[in-house]
Design an enzyme around this catalytic site. Structure first.
Site, PDB file in Angstrom:
ATOM      1  N   GLU A 106      41.847  -1.999  75.408  1.00 26.78           N
ATOM      2  CA  GLU A 106      42.995  -1.724  74.552  1.00 26.78           C
ATOM      3  C   GLU A 106      43.718  -3.000  74.123  1.00 26.78           C
ATOM      4  OE1 GLU A 106      42.285   0.058  77.260  1.00 26.78           O
ATOM      5  OE2 GLU A 106      42.166   2.152  76.640  1.00 26.78           O
ATOM      6  N   HIS A 162      48.301  11.308  82.395  1.00 26.91           N
ATOM      7  CA  HIS A 162      47.771  11.776  81.110  1.00 26.91           C
ATOM      8  C   HIS A 162      48.645  12.840  80.472  1.00 26.91           C
ATOM      9  CE1 HIS A 162      44.065  10.031  82.841  1.00 26.91           C
ATOM     10  NE2 HIS A 162      43.548  10.039  81.640  1.00 26.91           N
TER      11      HIS A 162
HETATM   12  C1  LIG Z   1      42.843   2.241  80.187  1.00 27.69           C
HETATM   13  C2  LIG Z   1      42.169   3.510  79.810  1.00 27.69           C
HETATM   14  N1  LIG Z   1      41.605   3.609  78.603  1.00 27.69           N
HETATM   15  C3  LIG Z   1      40.981   4.727  78.231  1.00 27.69           C
HETATM   16  C4  LIG Z   1      40.894   5.793  79.078  1.00 27.69           C
HETATM   17  C5  LIG Z   1      40.215   7.086  78.637  1.00 27.69           C
HETATM   18  N2  LIG Z   1      38.950   7.231  79.312  1.00 27.69           N
HETATM   19  C6  LIG Z   1      38.822   7.946  80.455  1.00 27.69           C
HETATM   20  S1  LIG Z   1      37.289   7.878  81.080  1.00 27.69           S
HETATM   21  C7  LIG Z   1      36.764   6.913  79.801  1.00 27.69           C
HETATM   22  C8  LIG Z   1      35.351   6.453  79.744  1.00 27.69           C
HETATM   23  C9  LIG Z   1      34.980   5.697  80.945  1.00 27.69           C
HETATM   24  O1  LIG Z   1      33.684   5.242  80.835  1.00 27.69           O
HETATM   25  P1  LIG Z   1      32.983   4.605  82.076  1.00 27.69           P
HETATM   26  O2  LIG Z   1      33.837   3.541  82.630  1.00 27.69           O
HETATM   27  O3  LIG Z   1      31.611   4.218  81.671  1.00 27.69           O
HETATM   28  O4  LIG Z   1      32.944   5.755  83.162  1.00 27.69           O
HETATM   29  P2  LIG Z   1      32.205   7.166  83.096  1.00 27.69           P
HETATM   30  O5  LIG Z   1      33.139   8.134  82.483  1.00 27.69           O
HETATM   31  O6  LIG Z   1      30.980   6.987  82.297  1.00 27.69           O
HETATM   32  O7  LIG Z   1      31.928   7.524  84.511  1.00 27.69           O
HETATM   33  C10 LIG Z   1      37.783   6.645  78.915  1.00 27.69           C
HETATM   34  C11 LIG Z   1      37.655   5.839  77.695  1.00 27.69           C
HETATM   35  C12 LIG Z   1      41.516   5.671  80.332  1.00 27.69           C
HETATM   36  N3  LIG Z   1      41.521   6.668  81.211  1.00 27.69           N
HETATM   37  N4  LIG Z   1      42.120   4.515  80.678  1.00 27.69           N
END
Ligand SMILES: Cc1ncc(C[n+]2csc(CCOP(=O)(O)OP(=O)(O)O)c2C)c(N)n1
Ligand SMILES: Cc1ncc(C[n+]2csc(CCOP(=O)(O)OP(=O)(O)O)c2C)c(N)n1
Ligand SMILES: [Mg+2]
Ligand SMILES: [Mg+2]
Lengths: 330, 339, 330, 339
Positions: free
Chosen positions: B65, B134
């Site tokens: 971000e 959230h």
């Molecule tokens: C700082 C932040 N940005 C965005 C999000 C929204 N978000 C939640 S899970 C996710 C994807 C995470 O991807 P990854 O780290 O590969 O984990 P996975 O879900 O694949 O286990 C996002 C963008 C968040 N929770 N926190």
């Protein structure tokens, strides 16, 4: 790969100008701060971070930059601004807090903005990194071949911003160059206590094959010229981002007024022995057949410009008080 | 045209239509953020746009971000008009420096020489058990810091019209949309989250509140979900013989204090309902303005109904307990009317 | 370096338990969400991120962890929690929002805290990284040889938090292990659009010589066992941090209800073919002389525990409403 | 003891003495932050401590606010009692997620099972021309978000006593100290920034305001620099025949509303003076509380004096123009008394 005489001459003049500018600022800053040093008083109040000794970092890359290239600078911005061609009078007036300043006095020394030469800076360590990436993205979107340079200190390379920006720049293959000025300190914290890697160019490998790392040692403007030339060309050709770390010297305190109790004794004297400006001057005379009087006339020209800028700043008025309320929204 | 006026859209479609039409109009407009491409935005704000504009103008970003919002600032300073999506407003803390120290201040710090015509859009709100990280609105967190317009439209009509205004504004605009008012298939279905939206381009000004229902007995100020609850509450109040005026704030910065003061002058009673934390929030600012500029119009103490300064609990009964709703508004307004 | 029978048996049982737990949760989550799916209704409302398919990441390292080792988990935490020995009944009750939950229902599925086994998680991507580093620092300060593990997804490795935490952990030489679960997606964004480097273990070189990178392919619990064993031993001995990236599979959507329009057709089916649990089961029987009935009894034990946890959660009461106002301050 | 009572210390020395004595008392207390070691903290909050405790307990960090504040949270959850310094409050935006989504919420989200006994200390305030990114107080930014105590002591006595309370508190405490009230040699020398501080350990409770001067005509609420200005203003007001009561807030969360309401009951007139941005700030919250709970005590509209919602300009006359000062307080209080 030789450097043209014109380039060498620009480099010398600009380094000299930058140095003379900072020397003048160092003096100016003390005006009104003796016998009692009070940061909020005098001709130029507030924090003051001078770049004395760090000129090669700015000059070695700026010789390759055009007016439409972008520069994002941090809290120690004067050498970058001067090398980028920021309006010196308005910049100085800004630092004096005058209405003729770049921002009518509202920005100050850490917030110099000259959109005419695509220059900006910020007092928040690391903040310019993604902004420069975004400016590079804009250039790319507009099919321009301009490049964006973000200068940071070695301390700033440990902010999250560094990681996010380089990852983005690599993914989007942006014309983006990060220049890390390694002056061994982040305020009082030595590089060994802030940085887990030998030098930040090595971090390029964390961002894929299109990112290249360069290391320039000994505060050497010529080596900086060469590394930057390649990095800028790569960027213009769309070949990807670069990280250039240059070993440079902070002759003064972190800011003016810094008691520097953390510095080993004699360090500054040793660094001063390796002052890049006389060294470069000698080199120009020895290896590049510059004549003394040629150099002197470059020096005079530089001084003249700086003197004029300070005079302009001094003579200018402070802004009207209501100016404080303007420009929150456009 | 008759037919167009009757067209109904959900909140998210109204938003994405606004973005679409501005992107067609101005090639400098582009969108960047997480999952805004194929996914269409977690809350549907960019639904369908990638098909039309491709990944060059609808840019999925890594989870960075600071990186991509900082990049939006840099792009805006170079003449683009980016729309960056911060997926949930709750994530502001990883990038607030770019938002408040740069996006909001660069125009001022540059003496007006650098314009940042950008929109930061972000989803706000709770009520669906997404817990403490959230579910927030954080309206006042943004509004307290000078240099950004902060808007929070309620209806599909305003979502479209205010998004168009936000994109065209030469100032940075934080555009907060409420998840539950997007009218998404997997959320609560609310009457407010679907509404008539003209097909043509129109704009709704930023900085103007809207009187949703005129009344004489008590002024209720809400925004987004609290406006939605307010709409139901005023009906019930009406049935109970209380004629309430309901104001939908829509804009937090600039704040339309005239509309509020005018209403209080008429009713003498003020209830502010906010889905943000109570203390140091919108309800405080509005109360303060009235205590400064409309004190003599007040016939009863001001009342605030907002989240009682606790993080949002997960468990459904607990979350419902701390959120404002129509019933609580009815109760508070009734007490106020009887003061 | 062979794995003991006891370890293998624990690994199988725990993978199985984790999978069975998620299968149950997948079903439970739909209760009250048909015919209309409304995220805020049903037995378990809110977002739900299941770990189905990703068990090897958690089990392969947790087999080396002690109760006093620290685990920080992200938004997809169930397999980590189960592998770490979090109280299953109270965890399930928490996810149901009941007063008998770990946090009396105030945390929920993304905010599970069980200090008895030093487990925590967060819904903010990347946030656990520095916290685990700080927990490792605390261990070091207390002269304990416990280690701290931060699990993240491959998407999270592009947050600034990753860079700052690894730099810190290296400088302070902390007993710190980052496990990157590379399941190819961050919600809908494929790794190629989020990550500029081939794999995150390669980023170890950006943090100095004391940081080691490991790559585990094919979602392989045995390979994960070995990489983790070395990393945990290094950490316990004070030899420094590690980054382990494991290639893993997300069988389900990012969260329950995800339409997965971004997924290439047939991808999930292909991944399911490589389901690590039946593969591991076969391996145990083929190479490690496990008998079918032995495995069945492990499975029954696991199921029994999970069933009991769900029953406990179902039977428990919701918290009193005033509970919402408690615990802001202690 | 007589001699001890008479000992005068600057604000920063009072703070570092508090930290020192707690570090001697409890080996779990340690400090981490930028330039807090050899340098002693940019604003002197850890002056001399490295000599006594060494780099293991006075830890210089890289410029990684998310990293080291997150680490402080992790260490606190494992039983340490860290004090993390965020050098300038203005930098909160690079690490706010750790602060507000984790430090402030983990105790609640864990149902009280995880304690985070930590202090986040940070320098606030302007007035010395450090411009838009280094001059803010941001009191309300922190206070709006539940889960952290937020304190802002004014005098050396309170700096010591409240720091001791903060370190001993089992909740996360944001401890804001005002740069100009540290009494540093390179800053403005103010009478308020040096004061009598007992050598022995003592604590001043968090959550209690202090009546600095009793009065009957108008209540002035300030904190830190606005209390300092208020002290000068009340003298001048006295000379002009206005008997003002001056309250030093000291704590923002919890907010001591009783002391304010009691005073307003007596004076009927309220002026709130704040060095934070005006809108959605402390002045709003206090005004709202009084409009809710003390409305009938008010004899005149509430007045707020705060920064007029602009980033802090660099140029000295401009900065002085937007900052509160004694003269402006005198003027506002006089107007109020004459309402
Ligand atoms: C700082 C932040 N940005 C965005 C999000 C929204 N978000 C939640 S899970 C996710 C994807 C995470 O991807 P990854 O780290 O590969 O984990 P996975 O879900 O694949 O286990 C996002 C963008 C968040 N929770 N926190
Ligand atoms: C995010 C943030 N953290 C801390 C600071 C305070 N600060 C200003 S300059 C500085 C040191 C910067 O060191 P370096 O990046 O090496 O640059 P140098 O000063 O050596 O040129 C620090 C810590 C800041 N301005 N922003
Ligand atoms: Mg440096
Ligand atoms: Mg992933």
């Amino acid at each position: 790969m030789t450097i043209s005489r014109k380039e060498l001459s620009w480099m010398y003049e600009t380094m000299y100008k930058s140095r003379y500018y900072e020397d003048e600022m160092e003096k100016t800053y003390t005006e009104g701060k003796t016998p009692v040093f009070n940061i909020g008083s005098g001709t130029v109040p507030g924090e003051m971070h001078l770049s004395t000794g760090q000129e090669p970092a700015a000059i070695g890359i700026s010789v390759h930059l055009r007016k439409d290239d972008i520069v994002a600078s941090p809290h120690r911005p004067h050498h970058h601004a001067i090398a980028k061609g920021v309006d010196l009078k308005r910049m100085t007036a800004e630092i004096f807090g005058k209405k003729t300043g770049l921002s009518k006095g509202k920005g100050g020394h850490m917030h110099l903005f000259d959109p005419a030469v695509h220059f900006s800076c910020s007092g928040i360590v690391g903040a310019g990194l993604p902004q420069a990436a975004g400016a590079a993205l804009a250039a790319k979107k507009k099919n321009k071949d301009s490049v964006a340079v973000a200068y940071i200190g070695e301390g700033a390379a440990n902010t999250g911003s560094f990681h996010e920006s380089l990852n983005l720049a690599s993914l989007w293959n942006l014309p983006y160059i990060v220049v890390v000025e390694n002056n061994s300190y982040g305020i009082s914290v030595p590089k060994s206590a802030s940085t887990s890697v030998a030098s930040n160019d090595l971090r390029a490998s964390a961002y894929g094959d299109n990112v290249k790392g360069y290391y320039v040692k000994d505060n050497d403007p010529i080596a900086m010229y060469h590394a930057s030339k390649e990095a800028v060309e790569r960027a213009r050709k769309g070949e990807g981002p670069s990280i250039i770390e240059i070993e440079t010297y902070r002759f003064l305190g972190h800011f003016q007024g810094d008691a520097e109790g953390y510095r080993p004794e004699g360090e500054v004297e040793e660094l001063r022995e390796k002052d890049p400006i006389p060294l470069f001057r000698d080199l120009l005379m020895k290896d590049h057949s510059f004549k003394e009087d040629e150099l002197v006339s470059l020096e005079e020209k530089a001084k003249g410009e700086v003197d004029e800028a300070y005079a302009f700043a001094r003579e200018s008025d402070y802004p009207d008080l209501e100016e404080a309320l303007d420009n929150v929204f456009i | 045209m008759e037919t167009e006026k009757k067209r109904s859209l959900t909140g998210n479609k109204a938003m994405s239509e606004a973005i679409r039409s501005e992107m067609e109009r101005d090639e400098n407009v582009f969108v960047l953020g997480e999952d805004i491409g194929e996914y269409g935005g977690i809350f549907g704000s960019t639904e369908g746009l990638i098909k039309q504009f491709g990944p060059e103008r609808i840019m999925d970003t890594p989870i960075s971000e600071t990186g991509f919002i900082g990049a939006a600032i840099g792009a805006a300073s170079e003449g683009m008009r980016p729309i960056a999506e911060l997926m949930f407003v709750d994530f502001f803390g990883v990038t607030m420096d770019q938002i408040y120290n740069h996006m909001a201040k660069i125009p001022y710090m540059s003496g007006g020489n650098v314009k940042l015509p950008m929109v930061l859009m972000t989803a706000v709100g709770g009520g669906y058990n997404d817990a403490a990280q959230h579910s927030q609105t954080l309206y006042a967190t943004f509004a307290h810091l000078p240099g950004m317009k902060v808007v929070a439209p309620t209806t599909p009509y305003d979502l479209k019209g205010m998004m168009i205004s936000a994109i065209r504004d030469d100032n940075p605009v934080v555009f907060m949309f409420h998840k539950t008012l997007q009218g998404l298939g997997w959320m609560d279905q609310l009457d407010t989250s679907i509404g008539q939206v003209p097909e043509e381009t129109y704009s709704v000004p930023l900085g103007k509140a809207k009187v949703i229902k005129e009344g004489t007995d008590v002024t209720i100020v809400g925004l987004q979900m609290t406006t939605h609850f307010g709409m139901h509450a005023v009906k019930e109040l009406e049935e109970n013989g209380i004629n309430a005026e309901l104001i939908d704030l829509r804009s937090i910065v600039p704040l339309d204090k005239e509309t509020i003061l005018r209403s209080v002058k008429k009713t003498g009673r003020l209830l502010i309902v906010d889905e943000d934390y109570k203390s140091f929030g919108i309800s405080a600012e509005i109360a303060a303005i009235v205590a400064e500029e409309g004190l003599y119009d007040l016939e009863a103490p001001i009342k605030r109904l907002a989240i009682p300064d606790v993080p949002i609990p997960y468990s459904r009964p607990l979350e419902q307990y701390i959120l404002p709703n129509a019933e609580k508004i009815v109760q508070a307004a009734t007490e106020l009317a009887n003061e």
